[in-house]
Design a protein around this motif. Structure first.
Motif, PDB file in Angstrom:
ATOM      1  N   MET A   1      24.653  -8.679  36.653  1.00  0.00           N
ATOM      2  CA  MET A   1      24.895  -7.403  35.997  1.00  0.00           C
ATOM      3  C   MET A   1      24.173  -6.272  36.721  1.00  0.00           C
ATOM      4  O   MET A   1      24.755  -5.218  37.005  1.00  0.00           O
ATOM      5  CB  MET A   1      24.435  -7.445  34.536  1.00  0.00           C
ATOM      6  CG  MET A   1      24.601  -6.106  33.818  1.00  0.00           C
ATOM      7  SD  MET A   1      23.963  -6.094  32.129  1.00  0.00           S
ATOM      8  CE  MET A   1      25.087  -7.218  31.357  1.00  0.00           C
TER       9      MET A   1
ATOM     10  N   TYR B   1      30.445   0.976  34.427  1.00  0.00           N
ATOM     11  CA  TYR B   1      29.125   0.357  34.429  1.00  0.00           C
ATOM     12  C   TYR B   1      28.398   0.508  33.106  1.00  0.00           C
ATOM     13  O   TYR B   1      27.257   0.090  32.980  1.00  0.00           O
ATOM     14  CB  TYR B   1      28.255   0.874  35.586  1.00  0.00           C
ATOM     15  CG  TYR B   1      28.175   2.367  35.753  1.00  0.00           C
ATOM     16  CD1 TYR B   1      28.994   3.011  36.671  1.00  0.00           C
ATOM     17  CD2 TYR B   1      27.271   3.129  35.029  1.00  0.00           C
ATOM     18  CE1 TYR B   1      28.926   4.380  36.850  1.00  0.00           C
ATOM     19  CE2 TYR B   1      27.185   4.495  35.209  1.00  0.00           C
ATOM     20  CZ  TYR B   1      28.013   5.119  36.132  1.00  0.00           C
ATOM     21  OH  TYR B   1      27.937   6.480  36.300  1.00  0.00           O
TER      22      TYR B   1
ATOM     23  N   SER C   1      32.788   6.458  34.480  1.00  0.00           N
ATOM     24  CA  SER C   1      31.476   5.813  34.357  1.00  0.00           C
ATOM     25  C   SER C   1      31.484   4.673  33.347  1.00  0.00           C
ATOM     26  O   SER C   1      30.515   3.909  33.271  1.00  0.00           O
ATOM     27  CB  SER C   1      30.405   6.845  33.969  1.00  0.00           C
ATOM     28  OG  SER C   1      30.729   7.473  32.737  1.00  0.00           O
TER      29      SER C   1
ATOM     30  N   LEU D   1      31.699  -7.845  32.435  1.00  0.00           N
ATOM     31  CA  LEU D   1      30.958  -7.709  33.685  1.00  0.00           C
ATOM     32  C   LEU D   1      31.854  -7.972  34.889  1.00  0.00           C
ATOM     33  O   LEU D   1      31.789  -7.261  35.897  1.00  0.00           O
ATOM     34  CB  LEU D   1      29.767  -8.676  33.680  1.00  0.00           C
ATOM     35  CG  LEU D   1      28.860  -8.663  34.906  1.00  0.00           C
ATOM     36  CD1 LEU D   1      28.319  -7.257  35.151  1.00  0.00           C
ATOM     37  CD2 LEU D   1      27.715  -9.635  34.715  1.00  0.00           C
TER      38      LEU D   1
ATOM     39  N   GLY E   1      28.549  -5.306  45.642  1.00  0.00           N
ATOM     40  CA  GLY E   1      29.361  -5.820  44.547  1.00  0.00           C
ATOM     41  C   GLY E   1      29.849  -7.229  44.801  1.00  0.00           C
ATOM     42  O   GLY E   1      29.896  -8.062  43.885  1.00  0.00           O
TER      43      GLY E   1
ATOM     44  N   ALA F   1      34.040  -5.108  35.613  1.00  0.00           N
ATOM     45  CA  ALA F   1      33.327  -3.983  36.222  1.00  0.00           C
ATOM     46  C   ALA F   1      33.482  -3.965  37.739  1.00  0.00           C
ATOM     47  O   ALA F   1      33.117  -2.990  38.391  1.00  0.00           O
ATOM     48  CB  ALA F   1      31.845  -4.029  35.854  1.00  0.00           C
ATOM     49  N   THR F   2      34.028  -5.055  38.313  1.00  0.00           N
ATOM     50  CA  THR F   2      34.267  -5.082  39.756  1.00  0.00           C
ATOM     51  C   THR F   2      35.541  -4.338  40.147  1.00  0.00           C
ATOM     52  O   THR F   2      35.842  -4.257  41.346  1.00  0.00           O
ATOM     53  CB  THR F   2      34.376  -6.538  40.257  1.00  0.00           C
ATOM     54  OG1 THR F   2      35.479  -7.187  39.600  1.00  0.00           O
ATOM     55  CG2 THR F   2      33.101  -7.313  39.951  1.00  0.00           C
TER      56      THR F   2
ATOM     57  N   VAL G   1      28.534  -0.321  41.585  1.00  0.00           N
ATOM     58  CA  VAL G   1      29.474   0.675  41.039  1.00  0.00           C
ATOM     59  C   VAL G   1      28.846   2.065  41.057  1.00  0.00           C
ATOM     60  O   VAL G   1      29.522   3.067  41.321  1.00  0.00           O
ATOM     61  CB  VAL G   1      29.904   0.268  39.618  1.00  0.00           C
ATOM     62  CG1 VAL G   1      30.803   1.332  39.013  1.00  0.00           C
ATOM     63  CG2 VAL G   1      30.643  -1.057  39.651  1.00  0.00           C
ATOM     64  N   VAL G   2      27.552   2.150  40.810  1.00  0.00           N
ATOM     65  CA  VAL G   2      26.862   3.448  40.893  1.00  0.00           C
ATOM     66  C   VAL G   2      26.923   3.975  42.321  1.00  0.00           C
ATOM     67  O   VAL G   2      27.193   5.160  42.554  1.00  0.00           O
ATOM     68  CB  VAL G   2      25.403   3.313  40.415  1.00  0.00           C
ATOM     69  CG1 VAL G   2      24.629   4.588  40.709  1.00  0.00           C
ATOM     70  CG2 VAL G   2      25.361   3.025  38.917  1.00  0.00           C
TER      71      VAL G   2
ATOM     72  N   ILE H   1      26.428  -3.436  38.614  1.00  0.00           N
ATOM     73  CA  ILE H   1      26.301  -2.060  38.115  1.00  0.00           C
ATOM     74  C   ILE H   1      25.717  -1.163  39.203  1.00  0.00           C
ATOM     75  O   ILE H   1      26.151  -0.019  39.393  1.00  0.00           O
ATOM     76  CB  ILE H   1      25.446  -2.030  36.835  1.00  0.00           C
ATOM     77  CG1 ILE H   1      26.216  -2.684  35.690  1.00  0.00           C
ATOM     78  CG2 ILE H   1      25.072  -0.594  36.466  1.00  0.00           C
ATOM     79  CD1 ILE H   1      25.427  -2.795  34.400  1.00  0.00           C
TER      80      ILE H   1
END
Length: 304
Positions: free
Chosen positions: A275, A249, A246, A103, A134, A106-107, A282-283, A279
């Protein structure tokens, strides 16, 4: 008569490798560091994977990199693999769960946009909204019990994400070899630096690795480093960049689920909220890529 549009099984397999295999590497790292010193394991992983990939590419006729290309891959290998993946491995050894590590990683898209400003890139309002969202997610993540229990792990994991992002942005301005040869050289450099750091820090094997430890290392070499990267390169050629990236995420959700099911990891309310926020960020960052990169069919394939 034009060729019909197809969605080949290879494309499905590539997405599976990107989502599930890369998502599972966080759990495999946690299993591995129970038997191996962290930097030693990461160094062995990348040196072997890089040597196998380099030898295969040279056998297939790929040209040997020039000295400027070797220097460039050394810089990127240090940032992405020695600092990036090495930082993740050290953080999990320090007690950060595999799901929370994924997680935090994911940043990377958030840090990528921020570092892009140093190289003259300009962000849209939607991307700035993603960055702010974020950063809020990072704050929530650090409120969770997992990172609070391991402050050093929290620092390492965020440093790893920042190093990976900076290396990714800088790599676009360096004379890297074409295709997978760049990754092979980066793995050789990154692994060698990790092995040197392992020796200088005094890491030692106190006992023989368990069967699970050997299995984790082999999995990381063959599937995490070679297979998943090859799948990523394939997707970059056949789908939109936003689709190929993708994994940023999807991997956290896969890693959290695998950690809960197979390692008994616990995820608190703060981590669950983090989370969702990260996410979502990021989307938001990925939306402009979908809009700017239309896909057109060429000879039955999907090309950007």
């Amino acid at each position: 008569m034009p060729a019909p549009r197809r969605f080949p099984l290879l494309l499905i397999g590539a997405f599976f490798a990107l989502y599930v295999v890369w998502g599972s590497t966080y759990l495999m790292i946690r299993i591995g560091v129970e038997s191996w010193p962290p930097m030693l394991m990461a160094g062995v992983r990348f040196v072997i994977a890089g040597a196998l990939l380099y030898g295969f590419l040279r056998w297939r006729g790929a040209p040997a990199p020039s000295w400027p290309q070797w220097r460039a891959t050394g810089a990127i290998g240090f940032l992405l693999l020695s600092c990036g993946n090495g930082g993740v491995t050290l953080a999990e050894h320090a007690g950060v769960s595999s799901g929370v590590a994924a997680l935090a990683v994911a940043t990377v898209p958030l840090f990528t946009l921020l570092f892009g400003l140093l190289f003259g890139y300009r962000n849209s309002r939607l991307e700035w909204a993603g960055i702010l969202l974020g950063l809020a997610g990072i704050g929530l993540l650090n409120l969770g019990s997992n990172l609070q229990a391991s402050p050093m792990g929290a620092v390492l994991i965020l440093f790893a994400a920042a190093a990976w992002a900076f290396g990714s942005v800088w790599s676009k301005r360096l004379p890297l070899p074409q295709g997978a040869m760049a990754a092979a050289c980066e793995m050789l450099w990154g692994g060698a630096i990790l092995l040197l750091a392992s020796a200088l820090s005094g890491e030692r094997m106190t006992q023989a690795p368990s069967a699970a430890g050997w299995g984790a290392l082999i999995y990381l070499i063959l599937f995490g480093s070679i297979l998943a990267f090859s799948a990523y390169m394939y997707l970059l050629k056949h789908v939109r960049p936003a689709a190929a990236t993708s994994y940023a995420y999807v991997n956290p959700a896969v890693a959290v689920l695998l950690g809960i099911v197979f390692a008994g990891e616990q995820v608190g309310v703060e981590e669950c909220l983090a989370m969702a926020v990260i996410i979502g960020a990021v989307v938001l960052i990925g939306l402009p890529q979908w809009r700017r990169a239309p896909v057109v069919p060429v000879e039955g394939k999907m090309c950007k």
